[in-house]
Design a protein around this motif. Sequence first.
Motif: not given
Length: 436
Positions: A148-170
């Motif tokens: 991706l970086h090689e292709l010229g994508i300069s910014r990556l946006s990651l959907g982290m949402q939460s650090a908690h397993e229970t919240e991610l499961n919800l």
Amino acid sequence: MNAGETPGSSGLYHKLNLVKQLLPFSSVQPYAILFIMISIPYSVYIHIPFCRHRCGYCDFNTYAGKEDLIPPYVSALCREIELVSRSVGQRLPVHTIFFGGGTPSLLPIYGLQQILFTLHDCFDIQPNPEITLEANPGTVSPTYLAELHELGISRLSLGMQSAHETELNLLERQHNLEDVERAVDWARRAGFKNLNLDLIYGLPHQTLDSWLHTLKIALTLAPEHLSLYSLTIEHGTPLHRKVQNGTLPAPDDDLSADMYETAIEQLETAGFAHYEISNFAIRDQNGHIMACEHNLQYWRNLPYLGFGAGAHGFAGNYRLSNVLRIPSYIQHVQNGKVLAFPFSPATTSHTRIDQNTEMQETMMVGLRLTREGVSKRIFLKRFEKPLEIVFRNEIKTMTQNGLLEWAGEGGDTLRLTRRGLLLGNQVFMQFIGSSS
Ligand code: SF4
């Protein structure tokens, strides 16, 4: 460039309006309009409507289990880009590209390559464009990120949402914290120097402490940018049904407001600039806030083209949206031909934006920019009308109520106060249906 300046807009709207008075827009091809149109840098949004699984809170235009449609979809995207660009007859300047979704990181590298080649062929891509790709932490690998970086994508946006397993499961997310940590590490090794993490607050059962823990973990990952979203329970989603039938409690608005205020304090203490209601960024070595340039285009109410199923655009004084479903989108584009700019064969709805509406929308979106706000000087150049006269009553009421203030050099900037930040919607609604 100062935070308050609008890129490439100086005097252009004035000229565009002048030409429009002389020539009806329906005769869309006059050389003068084209000359002016190609002077404004555009943004391009590419919608990727594929996800491995549909999260319980999501009402975006995205589909699970349709990955077999990716190859024809990529071909259709390239064709739509070509058809719209041919309707201009010139290569429009483009300074930002955003792959959003859905899950753009489900696209194979050769698919992204094909789309980027087409964009470079059809548009005049400015030097060092900001090219963002949204990625789901569980869908990437070190090789994929390096490519991706090689292709010229300069910014990556990651959907982290939460650090908690229970919240991610919800939320029915398909990743965990380790996936996020790994993805960030791989992205850094791949050379990404501009990372965003998306976080959600206001979840059922979420406490202020659990939210602060998520923020703390996010900060240890040292992103350049953070987007914080308050959970909205969208009608018709599985989460909505659970809240309706009492399986989950409805979000607590007061607690959400506390979470938001605490996050602002924490992030400002950590050195982030709060530049938009929900967005925060650090400064680069030159002191420049590493804001998302693509989203700034929306908040400054400047033109952008949207390609893909359900994509929206704002160009040539029209707001447009594309057909939602993937097979219909492919069919519309395959059978389509060149239309008058900014229309695409996939356009299913459009609204002509007159000057009053454009001024109102400029206030609605511009006031989201907590530092930059709306500049009197730029407003006057763009619309040839003074902001403080057009919206005299609204500004008077909102400043008296302590929701808006004049700031910046010479009091040029109208922006939200700290109190106005929490009551943003109330402020924005004042500008709808107003002005003359
Ligand atoms: S990954 Fe994002 S777009 Fe896909 S279903 Fe989940 S929330 Fe929606």
